[in-house]
Scaffold this active site. Sequence first.
Site, mmCIF file in Angstrom:
data_model
loop_
_atom_site.group_PDB
_atom_site.id
_atom_site.type_symbol
_atom_site.label_atom_id
_atom_site.label_comp_id
_atom_site.label_asym_id
_atom_site.label_seq_id
_atom_site.Cartn_x
_atom_site.Cartn_y
_atom_site.Cartn_z
ATOM 1 N N ASP A 125 0.855 -1.185 0.000
ATOM 2 C CA ASP A 125 0.000 0.000 0.000
ATOM 3 C C ASP A 125 0.891 1.235 0.000
ATOM 4 O OD1 ASP A 125 0.887 0.323 2.575
ATOM 5 O OD2 ASP A 125 -1.014 -0.118 3.529
ATOM 6 N N GLY A 147 -10.789 3.973 1.603
ATOM 7 C CA GLY A 147 -11.631 4.819 2.428
ATOM 8 C C GLY A 147 -12.853 4.138 2.999
ATOM 9 N N ASP A 204 -7.534 -7.411 1.836
ATOM 10 C CA ASP A 204 -6.516 -7.558 2.875
ATOM 11 C C ASP A 204 -7.093 -7.029 4.170
ATOM 12 O OD1 ASP A 204 -4.895 -4.850 3.907
ATOM 13 O OD2 ASP A 204 -6.090 -4.569 2.086
#
Length: 376
Positions: free
Chosen positions: A92, A221, A271
């Site tokens: 990420d 988000g 994930d």
Amino acid sequence: MQFDLKTTDPKSKARAGVITTDHGTIETPIFMPVGTVGTVKGVHQSELKNEINPDIILGNTYHLYLRPKLDTLEKAGGLHKFMNWDRNILTDSGGYQVYSLSGRRKIKEEGVKFKSHIDGSTHFFSPENVMETQRTIGADIIMAFDECTPYPCDYNYAKRSMHMTHRWLNRCINHLEKLPYKYGYEQTFMPIVQGSTYKDLRRQSAEYIANTNQQANAIGGLSVGEPAEEMYAMTEVVTAILPEDKPRYLMGVGTPINILENIALGIDMFDCVMPTRNARNGMLFTAHGSINIKNKKWEQDFSPIDEMGITWVDTMYSKAYLRHLFAAKEMLGKQIASIHNLGFYLWLTREARKHILAGDFAEWKDKMVKQMDNRL
């Protein structure tokens, strides 16, 4: 990267596909164990590879940047070699960690200035240097630098943040074009849809991201405190817009039930730290519900941890023994629980894939959701 969509379930939007990268194939839908700092916490690489057997794991740019630091990773030849992992890795961008440092960071158009949670030192992340950082880490799939908004979030703030995330995305794409691969294999770049829990913003963002025509797309988000129904509503809005011929990754999700419901909405990749974090606190996931292994009711229950025997620990150890390890504060207890939970998450997504291919996913999903909602 190549993505082959094999089939879609006739009664839902669930998909089965295959992602191919230079480090091998990834059968979707897939759950990616989280290896934040170059390790899936509490699990040896041999157990990860041979028992849990994921096609891909996740690393974290923010944490790896702070330690072991980029010069060490580069000298090692990238994260794959550093941690002795020859399968796929996704990193990420660090945007979520920056979001979680709400009292220790300042967000501007140029990027984010933040203080390390380790020693308080000051650092700066921009779309450009985060792309450079992910080139150095060397993951197979790398993420755009974005701002993750909190929940609840004011509409105007969510809108401003979304547009800034889009501007940052353009900077990421432009800078990546100038950066050669470092370790002899390609990296796939994923932009991230934002927009909080506002359908119009999610539509705008999904359309913007789709129009950048990248090889895969992510949704960020969510799973930040909103009700599950809002998560599913936003996912449904976005998957209706994102291209069907490219993988879709829902970041940071979630419970086993969340995963099945979002598979039904057309998500391919997941994930979450939940399986290992909950395991370290004695919470086990099973096909028939969750277990708090610390409870006294398991003190003399000598049945296997899980009769299905998904991993070797499930039939080797009893519930009573695992409860004893937690009561005695033995590290082995957390390790056994972590292996079990990760094994269950991978089993769940693989079973989902089997039922998608068989054409009966929707019925199986509904049955599993009811079972897993129990507290044993």
